[in-house]
Design a protein around this motif. Sequence first.
Motif, PDB file in Angstrom:
ATOM      1  N   VAL A  19     -12.787 -22.088 -56.363  1.00  0.00           N
ATOM      2  CA  VAL A  19     -11.268 -22.817 -56.409  1.00  0.00           C
ATOM      3  C   VAL A  19     -10.477 -22.011 -57.475  1.00  0.00           C
ATOM      4  O   VAL A  19      -9.547 -21.658 -57.340  1.00  0.00           O
ATOM      5  N   THR A  20     -11.205 -21.776 -58.561  1.00  0.00           N
ATOM      6  CA  THR A  20     -10.497 -21.111 -59.602  1.00  0.00           C
ATOM      7  C   THR A  20     -10.184 -19.590 -59.191  1.00  0.00           C
ATOM      8  O   THR A  20      -9.100 -19.054 -59.379  1.00  0.00           O
ATOM      9  N   LEU A  21     -11.003 -19.112 -58.685  1.00  0.00           N
ATOM     10  CA  LEU A  21     -11.048 -17.586 -58.187  1.00  0.00           C
ATOM     11  C   LEU A  21      -9.764 -17.582 -57.061  1.00  0.00           C
ATOM     12  O   LEU A  21      -8.808 -16.698 -57.336  1.00  0.00           O
ATOM     13  N   LEU A  22      -9.826 -18.544 -56.070  1.00  0.00           N
ATOM     14  CA  LEU A  22      -8.909 -18.504 -54.930  1.00  0.00           C
ATOM     15  C   LEU A  22      -7.367 -18.730 -55.592  1.00  0.00           C
ATOM     16  O   LEU A  22      -6.312 -18.390 -55.235  1.00  0.00           O
ATOM     17  N   PHE A  23      -7.151 -19.600 -56.623  1.00  0.00           N
ATOM     18  CA  PHE A  23      -5.959 -20.074 -56.992  1.00  0.00           C
ATOM     19  C   PHE A  23      -5.396 -19.816 -58.496  1.00  0.00           C
ATOM     20  O   PHE A  23      -4.223 -19.980 -58.506  1.00  0.00           O
ATOM     21  N   THR A  24      -6.183 -19.035 -59.313  1.00  0.00           N
ATOM     22  CA  THR A  24      -5.535 -18.714 -60.478  1.00  0.00           C
ATOM     23  C   THR A  24      -5.678 -17.311 -60.718  1.00  0.00           C
ATOM     24  O   THR A  24      -5.163 -16.689 -61.848  1.00  0.00           O
ATOM     25  N   THR A  25      -6.254 -16.116 -59.977  1.00  0.00           N
ATOM     26  CA  THR A  25      -6.277 -14.829 -60.256  1.00  0.00           C
ATOM     27  C   THR A  25      -5.677 -14.098 -59.097  1.00  0.00           C
ATOM     28  O   THR A  25      -5.442 -14.627 -58.059  1.00  0.00           O
ATOM     29  N   GLU A  26      -5.339 -13.004 -59.664  1.00  0.00           N
ATOM     30  CA  GLU A  26      -4.661 -11.859 -58.580  1.00  0.00           C
ATOM     31  C   GLU A  26      -5.779 -11.862 -57.515  1.00  0.00           C
ATOM     32  O   GLU A  26      -5.167 -11.564 -56.103  1.00  0.00           O
ATOM     33  N   LYS A  27      -7.093 -11.583 -57.845  1.00  0.00           N
ATOM     34  CA  LYS A  27      -7.825 -11.282 -56.729  1.00  0.00           C
ATOM     35  C   LYS A  27      -7.906 -12.590 -55.711  1.00  0.00           C
ATOM     36  O   LYS A  27      -8.274 -12.399 -54.644  1.00  0.00           O
ATOM     37  N   GLY A  28      -7.724 -13.841 -56.350  1.00  0.00           N
ATOM     38  CA  GLY A  28      -7.726 -14.879 -55.282  1.00  0.00           C
ATOM     39  C   GLY A  28      -6.613 -14.827 -54.217  1.00  0.00           C
ATOM     40  O   GLY A  28      -6.554 -15.125 -53.004  1.00  0.00           O
ATOM     41  N   LYS A  29      -5.229 -14.283 -54.781  1.00  0.00           N
ATOM     42  CA  LYS A  29      -4.328 -13.852 -53.850  1.00  0.00           C
ATOM     43  C   LYS A  29      -4.830 -12.937 -52.883  1.00  0.00           C
ATOM     44  O   LYS A  29      -4.532 -13.335 -51.700  1.00  0.00           O
ATOM     45  N   GLU A  30      -5.255 -12.110 -53.291  1.00  0.00           N
ATOM     46  CA  GLU A  30      -5.577 -10.824 -52.201  1.00  0.00           C
ATOM     47  C   GLU A  30      -6.762 -11.671 -51.510  1.00  0.00           C
ATOM     48  O   GLU A  30      -6.587 -11.200 -50.014  1.00  0.00           O
ATOM     49  N   ILE A  31      -7.748 -12.492 -51.800  1.00  0.00           N
ATOM     50  CA  ILE A  31      -8.629 -13.011 -50.865  1.00  0.00           C
ATOM     51  C   ILE A  31      -8.028 -13.877 -49.844  1.00  0.00           C
ATOM     52  O   ILE A  31      -8.179 -13.848 -48.643  1.00  0.00           O
ATOM     53  N   ARG A  32      -6.939 -14.651 -50.370  1.00  0.00           N
ATOM     54  CA  ARG A  32      -6.211 -15.514 -49.560  1.00  0.00           C
ATOM     55  C   ARG A  32      -5.414 -14.691 -48.504  1.00  0.00           C
ATOM     56  O   ARG A  32      -5.391 -15.207 -47.302  1.00  0.00           O
ATOM     57  N   THR A  33      -4.994 -13.689 -49.099  1.00  0.00           N
ATOM     58  CA  THR A  33      -4.180 -12.818 -47.976  1.00  0.00           C
ATOM     59  C   THR A  33      -5.005 -12.279 -46.794  1.00  0.00           C
ATOM     60  O   THR A  33      -4.672 -12.225 -45.757  1.00  0.00           O
ATOM     61  N   ASN A  34      -6.091 -11.702 -47.431  1.00  0.00           N
ATOM     62  CA  ASN A  34      -7.270 -11.065 -46.180  1.00  0.00           C
ATOM     63  C   ASN A  34      -7.782 -12.295 -45.360  1.00  0.00           C
ATOM     64  O   ASN A  34      -7.809 -11.908 -44.180  1.00  0.00           O
ATOM     65  N   VAL A  35      -7.894 -13.460 -45.945  1.00  0.00           N
ATOM     66  CA  VAL A  35      -8.468 -14.508 -44.759  1.00  0.00           C
ATOM     67  C   VAL A  35      -7.353 -14.942 -44.102  1.00  0.00           C
ATOM     68  O   VAL A  35      -7.753 -15.091 -42.660  1.00  0.00           O
ATOM     69  N   SER A  36      -6.264 -14.921 -44.461  1.00  0.00           N
ATOM     70  CA  SER A  36      -5.216 -15.246 -43.589  1.00  0.00           C
ATOM     71  C   SER A  36      -4.821 -14.534 -42.564  1.00  0.00           C
ATOM     72  O   SER A  36      -4.543 -14.637 -41.436  1.00  0.00           O
ATOM     73  N   LYS A  37      -5.097 -13.132 -42.804  1.00  0.00           N
ATOM     74  CA  LYS A  37      -4.673 -11.782 -41.678  1.00  0.00           C
ATOM     75  C   LYS A  37      -5.963 -12.038 -40.705  1.00  0.00           C
ATOM     76  O   LYS A  37      -5.977 -11.731 -39.497  1.00  0.00           O
ATOM     77  N   ARG A  38      -7.150 -12.413 -41.077  1.00  0.00           N
ATOM     78  CA  ARG A  38      -8.417 -12.470 -40.223  1.00  0.00           C
ATOM     79  C   ARG A  38      -8.629 -13.703 -39.529  1.00  0.00           C
ATOM     80  O   ARG A  38      -9.191 -13.719 -38.434  1.00  0.00           O
ATOM     81  N   MET A  39      -8.165 -14.685 -39.961  1.00  0.00           N
ATOM     82  CA  MET A  39      -8.521 -15.846 -39.586  1.00  0.00           C
ATOM     83  C   MET A  39      -7.178 -17.130 -39.249  1.00  0.00           C
ATOM     84  O   MET A  39      -6.309 -16.939 -40.102  1.00  0.00           O
ATOM     85  N   THR A  40      -7.300 -17.631 -38.084  1.00  0.00           N
ATOM     86  CA  THR A  40      -6.133 -18.563 -38.058  1.00  0.00           C
ATOM     87  C   THR A  40      -6.284 -19.916 -38.806  1.00  0.00           C
ATOM     88  O   THR A  40      -7.490 -20.031 -39.046  1.00  0.00           O
ATOM     89  N   LYS A  41      -5.458 -20.672 -38.730  1.00  0.00           N
ATOM     90  CA  LYS A  41      -5.513 -21.995 -39.694  1.00  0.00           C
ATOM     91  C   LYS A  41      -6.535 -22.771 -38.817  1.00  0.00           C
ATOM     92  O   LYS A  41      -7.282 -23.607 -39.514  1.00  0.00           O
ATOM     93  N   GLU A  42      -6.639 -22.731 -37.577  1.00  0.00           N
ATOM     94  CA  GLU A  42      -7.436 -23.326 -36.681  1.00  0.00           C
ATOM     95  C   GLU A  42      -8.888 -22.989 -37.002  1.00  0.00           C
ATOM     96  O   GLU A  42      -9.808 -24.132 -36.873  1.00  0.00           O
ATOM     97  N   GLU A  43      -9.111 -21.813 -37.120  1.00  0.00           N
ATOM     98  CA  GLU A  43     -10.433 -21.322 -37.227  1.00  0.00           C
ATOM     99  C   GLU A  43     -11.018 -21.824 -38.602  1.00  0.00           C
ATOM    100  O   GLU A  43     -12.124 -22.430 -38.727  1.00  0.00           O
TER     101      GLU A  43
END
Length: 80
Positions: A19-43
């Motif tokens: 949670v800390t990595l995903l929501f508080t760091t620049e790397k977290g923003k990059e991870i969220r962006t990559n996940v949203s590109k590869r997976m739909t909300k339903e997945e």
Amino acid sequence: MKATEILAFAAGAAAAVGVTLLFTTEKGKEIRTNVSKRMTKEEIDRIIEKLKSKRCAAPTEEEVEMDDLLDDMAEEDVQA
């Protein structure tokens, strides 16, 4: 300290790090962006539901204690 307590602590620590990595760091923003590109909300929702069902299927502390007790009793019978 019981094995279930150690496992619960490790799982909590891992969740906190995630949670800390995903929501508080620049790397977290990059991870969220990559996940949203590869997976739909339903997945993502299906994966979360799958994890929740596995958590519900995990043995409770009482069940683990009973299993340990039965294992100890079986070992005593073998030794006797």
